[in-house]
Design an enzyme around this catalytic site. Structure first.
Site, PDB file in Angstrom:
ATOM      1  N   GLN A  78      46.833  71.204  24.923  1.00  0.00           N
ATOM      2  CA  GLN A  78      46.544  70.657  26.250  1.00  0.00           C
ATOM      3  C   GLN A  78      47.851  70.322  26.968  1.00  0.00           C
ATOM      4  OE1 GLN A  78      43.610  67.555  26.414  1.00  0.00           O
ATOM      5  NE2 GLN A  78      43.694  67.480  28.629  1.00  0.00           N
ATOM      6  N   PHE A  79      48.353  71.291  27.730  1.00  0.00           N
ATOM      7  CA  PHE A  79      49.618  71.091  28.441  1.00  0.00           C
ATOM      8  C   PHE A  79      49.507  69.993  29.494  1.00  0.00           C
ATOM      9  CE2 PHE A  79      47.580  73.869  31.473  1.00  0.00           C
ATOM     10  CZ  PHE A  79      48.127  73.519  32.701  1.00  0.00           C
ATOM     11  N   THR A  80      48.295  69.686  29.946  1.00  0.00           N
ATOM     12  CA  THR A  80      48.139  68.675  30.997  1.00  0.00           C
ATOM     13  C   THR A  80      48.515  67.274  30.523  1.00  0.00           C
ATOM     14  OG1 THR A  80      45.781  68.365  30.524  1.00  0.00           O
ATOM     15  CG2 THR A  80      46.374  70.004  32.216  1.00  0.00           C
TER      16      THR A  80
END
Length: 145
Positions: A78-80
């Site tokens: 999850q890059f967010t």
């Protein structure tokens, strides 16, 4: 690197109509990789995560580890987690690692966890995923390098 660890009674990740990963008791871990993260940092967070004693013992005290309760892992990229919302209303993801390096580290984390945890499921890197979980507690911990 960031790990958002959620103690769950069950969790799953779906891509399209297919279940990519599903676990019962254990941890759902959202993994964010930053620009300068390394395998050494991943190793440190993996050791810390697997050593956490956040499951209740017979007296209800959080004193048992994932291994103690035969728990499973569901690892989701999850890059967010690297969203920067300081300026304006549209998050910047400039601090997130480049996709190639992030994928390599994500796959490394999965392979290292599989060496000691019998059930390790995963999401699909870079895909649009639906994550479902039943957070037990709720109990959520953030580990950062």
């Amino acid at each position: 690197m960031k790990f958002v660890i959620q103690r769950v009674t069950e969790a799953s990740v779906t891509v399209g109509d297919e279940i990519a990963g599903k676990i019962e008791k254990g941890y759902l871990v959202l993994i964010g990789v930053g620009q300068n993260d390394t395998r050494a940092e991943a190793d440190k967070l993996i050791r810390k995560m697997l050593g956490l004693r956040i499951f209740p013992d017979a007296n209800g005290k959080t004193n048992l580890s994932l291994k103690d309760v035969n728990g499973a892992l569901l690892l989701v990229s999850q890059f967010t987690l690297y969203a920067n919302c300081v300026k304006g209303n549209r998050p910047s993801f400039a601090e997130a690692g480049d996709p190639q390096t992030a994928k390599e580290l994500y796959e490394y984390i999965i392979s290292e966890c599989r060496k000691t945890v019998p059930v390790v499921e995963k999401g699909v890197f870079g895909a649009k995923m639906e994550v479902r979980l039943c957070n037990d507690g709720p109990f959520t911990i953030l580990l950062e390098s």
